[in-house]
Design an enzyme around this catalytic site. Structure first.
Site, mmCIF file in Angstrom:
data_model
loop_
_atom_site.group_PDB
_atom_site.id
_atom_site.type_symbol
_atom_site.label_atom_id
_atom_site.label_comp_id
_atom_site.label_asym_id
_atom_site.label_seq_id
_atom_site.Cartn_x
_atom_site.Cartn_y
_atom_site.Cartn_z
ATOM 1 N N ASP A 33 0.822 -1.212 0.000
ATOM 2 C CA ASP A 33 0.000 0.000 0.000
ATOM 3 C C ASP A 33 0.859 1.267 0.000
ATOM 4 O O ASP A 33 1.968 1.263 0.539
ATOM 5 C CB ASP A 33 -0.898 -0.025 1.253
ATOM 6 C CG ASP A 33 -2.067 0.930 1.135
ATOM 7 O OD1 ASP A 33 -2.300 1.482 0.039
ATOM 8 O OD2 ASP A 33 -2.753 1.138 2.150
ATOM 9 N N GLY A 36 0.077 5.302 -4.445
ATOM 10 C CA GLY A 36 -0.580 6.539 -4.870
ATOM 11 C C GLY A 36 -0.044 7.738 -4.097
ATOM 12 O O GLY A 36 0.310 8.777 -4.672
ATOM 13 N N TRP A 38 2.775 7.989 -2.505
ATOM 14 C CA TRP A 38 4.198 8.194 -2.853
ATOM 15 C C TRP A 38 4.302 9.080 -4.092
ATOM 16 O O TRP A 38 5.096 10.021 -4.136
ATOM 17 C CB TRP A 38 4.847 6.826 -3.104
ATOM 18 C CG TRP A 38 6.315 6.854 -3.388
ATOM 19 C CD1 TRP A 38 7.333 6.743 -2.488
ATOM 20 C CD2 TRP A 38 6.930 7.001 -4.682
ATOM 21 N NE1 TRP A 38 8.551 6.804 -3.128
ATOM 22 C CE2 TRP A 38 8.333 6.963 -4.479
ATOM 23 C CE3 TRP A 38 6.450 7.158 -5.975
ATOM 24 C CZ2 TRP A 38 9.252 7.072 -5.525
ATOM 25 C CZ3 TRP A 38 7.359 7.270 -7.019
ATOM 26 C CH2 TRP A 38 8.743 7.231 -6.797
ATOM 27 N N ARG A 46 -0.348 8.786 -10.388
ATOM 28 C CA ARG A 46 -0.407 7.591 -9.543
ATOM 29 C C ARG A 46 0.248 6.383 -10.220
ATOM 30 O O ARG A 46 0.837 5.531 -9.560
ATOM 31 C CB ARG A 46 -1.862 7.266 -9.194
ATOM 32 C CG ARG A 46 -2.535 8.300 -8.308
ATOM 33 C CD ARG A 46 -4.002 7.944 -8.083
ATOM 34 N NE ARG A 46 -4.143 6.643 -7.469
ATOM 35 C CZ ARG A 46 -4.052 6.401 -6.157
ATOM 36 N NH1 ARG A 46 -3.865 7.406 -5.316
ATOM 37 N NH2 ARG A 46 -4.185 5.179 -5.686
ATOM 38 N N HIS A 50 2.800 3.190 -8.832
ATOM 39 C CA HIS A 50 2.713 1.728 -8.996
ATOM 40 C C HIS A 50 3.988 1.198 -9.662
ATOM 41 O O HIS A 50 4.492 0.140 -9.301
ATOM 42 C CB HIS A 50 1.476 1.358 -9.816
ATOM 43 C CG HIS A 50 0.182 1.759 -9.156
ATOM 44 N ND1 HIS A 50 -0.119 1.399 -7.856
ATOM 45 C CD2 HIS A 50 -0.885 2.483 -9.604
ATOM 46 C CE1 HIS A 50 -1.310 1.898 -7.533
ATOM 47 N NE2 HIS A 50 -1.788 2.560 -8.574
ATOM 48 N N THR A 79 -10.525 -7.301 -5.760
ATOM 49 C CA THR A 79 -11.829 -7.288 -6.434
ATOM 50 C C THR A 79 -12.474 -5.905 -6.325
ATOM 51 O O THR A 79 -13.368 -5.583 -7.094
ATOM 52 C CB THR A 79 -12.780 -8.350 -5.817
ATOM 53 O OG1 THR A 79 -12.692 -8.276 -4.389
ATOM 54 C CG2 THR A 79 -12.423 -9.757 -6.254
ATOM 55 N N ARG A 84 -11.456 1.957 -9.271
ATOM 56 C CA ARG A 84 -10.529 3.061 -9.579
ATOM 57 C C ARG A 84 -10.714 3.532 -11.013
ATOM 58 O O ARG A 84 -11.266 2.809 -11.845
ATOM 59 C CB ARG A 84 -9.090 2.593 -9.350
ATOM 60 C CG ARG A 84 -8.869 2.248 -7.890
ATOM 61 C CD ARG A 84 -7.428 1.996 -7.588
ATOM 62 N NE ARG A 84 -7.301 1.715 -6.162
ATOM 63 C CZ ARG A 84 -6.212 1.899 -5.450
ATOM 64 N NH1 ARG A 84 -5.124 2.366 -6.021
ATOM 65 N NH2 ARG A 84 -6.182 1.626 -4.166
ATOM 66 N N LEU A 144 10.981 -20.487 -4.229
ATOM 67 C CA LEU A 144 9.890 -19.652 -3.709
ATOM 68 C C LEU A 144 8.600 -19.811 -4.527
ATOM 69 O O LEU A 144 8.624 -19.713 -5.756
ATOM 70 C CB LEU A 144 10.331 -18.182 -3.772
ATOM 71 C CG LEU A 144 9.309 -17.145 -3.304
ATOM 72 C CD1 LEU A 144 9.176 -17.158 -1.788
ATOM 73 C CD2 LEU A 144 9.712 -15.739 -3.783
HETATM 74 C C1 FPP Z 1 -2.030 -0.002 -3.311
HETATM 75 O O1 FPP Z 1 -1.527 1.332 -3.235
HETATM 76 C C2 FPP Z 1 -1.467 -0.664 -4.473
HETATM 77 C C3 FPP Z 1 -2.193 -1.247 -5.479
HETATM 78 C C4 FPP Z 1 -3.667 -1.251 -5.478
HETATM 79 C C5 FPP Z 1 -1.537 -1.842 -6.652
HETATM 80 C C6 FPP Z 1 -0.268 -2.588 -6.391
HETATM 81 C C7 FPP Z 1 0.357 -2.879 -7.687
HETATM 82 C C8 FPP Z 1 1.681 -2.886 -7.950
HETATM 83 C C9 FPP Z 1 2.744 -2.680 -6.947
HETATM 84 C C10 FPP Z 1 2.171 -3.072 -9.348
HETATM 85 C C11 FPP Z 1 1.790 -4.291 -10.090
HETATM 86 C C12 FPP Z 1 1.784 -5.567 -9.364
HETATM 87 C C13 FPP Z 1 2.463 -6.690 -9.676
HETATM 88 C C14 FPP Z 1 2.135 -7.927 -8.954
HETATM 89 C C15 FPP Z 1 3.531 -6.756 -10.705
HETATM 90 P P1 FPP Z 1 -2.537 2.565 -3.435
HETATM 91 O O2 FPP Z 1 -2.564 2.923 -4.864
HETATM 92 O O3 FPP Z 1 -3.876 2.219 -2.863
HETATM 93 O O4 FPP Z 1 -1.832 3.669 -2.602
HETATM 94 P P2 FPP Z 1 -2.537 4.908 -1.862
HETATM 95 O O5 FPP Z 1 -3.296 4.335 -0.709
HETATM 96 O O6 FPP Z 1 -1.380 5.727 -1.443
HETATM 97 O O7 FPP Z 1 -3.415 5.591 -2.870
#
Ligand code: FPP
Length: 256
Positions: A33, A36, A38, A46, A50, A79, A84, A144
Site C-alpha cells: 500500500d 498513490g 508516494w 499515480r 505503482h 476485487t 478506480r 519460492l
Molecule cells: C495499493 O496502493 C497498491 C495497489 C492497489 C496496486 C499494487 C500494484 C503494484 C505494486 C504493481 C503491479 C503488481 C504486480 C504484482 C507486478 P494505493 O494505490 O492504494 O496507494 P494509496 O493508498 O497511497 O493511494
C-alpha cells in the site's frame, strides 16, 4: 513494526546478524500500500507510484529467495480495485504484463514458481495470457512460490470454496458430516500451502482489506509507515526481526 520499533535504525548487515535464520516465516504475505501517496507527494501521476512499487517488489522477491522463504503472496489488485479510474486500472494491468514478461527469465533462474491467485477469468485477456506463460515457464521450479493475487478478494475466495464444496455434496462425492476446516482450506486458491505466518502492510494503514481472510487467522501482522515504493530489503528485514520477537500462541498458553 511500528516506527518506534527498536529495529528501524539498524542497517541491512546489522539486521542480518540478529535475525535467526531458523525462525523465519514460511509464508510472508504483503499488502503493497501507498503507491498513490508516494506519487502524489512527488507531484507525479499515480501510475508512476505503482511503477516504483514494482521496483520494491523485485527487491523483496530477491530477498525472499536469498532467505529461502517458501511462499510469498502479494496483493496486486483486489476485487474492489476495479472502482478506480480506468487509466489507473489499465496502468496496473500493464505493469503486471510488463513485469512478468521482462522478469520471468530471472525469476526462473532463482527457482521461483509463479502462482496467480484470484478471479483470474475476470482479468483482461493480455494479462491472462501473460499469467499462463509465467505459470507454464516456472511450473517445475522448486524454490519460492510466488502467489500474485489479482482480482483477488477473500470473500470471493471463500464464496468460491463454498460453491465447490456444495457442488461436491450435491454430486454425492462428499457428505456434509465430512466437511471440516481442512476441507475449506483445501478449496481455497492457496490449497496445499501453509497459511501466512507474517502479513506486512505498508503505508501505516491498519486494516486487512479483504486479503487472505481465512488464511490470516493466526498470522502475525506488521504495519509499517513506509510507503510501498520506499519499502526495501532493510524494511523486510526489520519486519522479520520484529516477527521473531512475537510470541505465537495460537489461542493456547505461553510455551515452556
Ligand atoms: C495499493 O496502493 C497498491 C495497489 C492497489 C496496486 C499494487 C500494484 C503494484 C505494486 C504493481 C503491479 C503488481 C504486480 C504484482 C507486478 P494505493 O494505490 O492504494 O496507494 P494509496 O493508498 O497511497 O493511494
Amino acid at each position: 513494526m511500528k516506527d518506534e520499533s527498536p529495529y528501524v535504525h539498524l542497517n541491512e548487515k546489522e539486521l542480518l546478524e540478529i535475525i535467526d535464520s531458523q525462525n523465519l516465516p514460511g509464508h510472508i504475505a504483503i499488502i503493497m500500500d501507498g503507491n498513490g501517496r508516494w506519487a502524489q507527494n512527488r507531484g507525479l501521476p499515480r501510475s508512476l507510484g505503482h511503477q516504483a512499487g514494482v521496483e520494491s517488489l523485485k527487491d523483496i522477491i530477491k530477498l525472499c529467495c536469498d532467505l529461502k522463504i517458501k511462499v510469498l503472496t502479494v496483493y496486486g489488485f483486489s476485487t474492489e480495485n476495479w472502482k478506480r479510474p480506468p487509466e489507473e486500472v489499465n496502468s496496473i494491468m500493464k505493469l503486471v504484463v510488463d513485469y512478468l514478461s521482462n522478469e520471468i527469465k530471472e525469476l526462473c533462474q532463482k527457482g521461483v514458481r509463479v502462482n496467480p491467485i484470484g478471479g483470474l477469468g475476470g482479468l483482461p485477456e493480455k494479462v491472462r495470457e501473460t499469467l499462463s506463460m509465467a505459470v507454464r515457464q516456472s511450473r517445475d521450479n522448486s524454490g519460492l512460490i510466488f502467489n500474485v493475487a489479482l482480482n483477488y478478494g477473500g470473500r470471493q475466495e471463500l464464496t468460491d470454496a463454498v460453491c465447490a464444496i456444495a457442488s461436491s455434496v450435491a454430486a454425492g462425492l462428499l457428505n456434509v458430516g465430512q466437511i471440516n476446516t481442512w476441507t475449506v482450506s483445501n478449496h481455497l486458491y492457496t490449497a496445499g500451502q501453509p497459511d501466512p505466518d507474517l502479513i506486512i502492510r505498508s503505508s501505516g494503514v491498519s486494516r486487512i482489506s479483504n486479503f487472505l481472510l481465512w488464511q490470516s487467522a493466526y498470522s502475525e501482522i506488521c504495519i509499517t509507515d513506509v510507503l510501498w515504493p520506499d519499502f526495501k530489503r532493510r524494511h523486510l528485514l526489520q519486519a522479520l526481526a520484529d516477527y521473531q520477537q512475537r510470541e505465537r500462541r495460537y489461542g493456547g498458553l505461553k510455551l515452556n
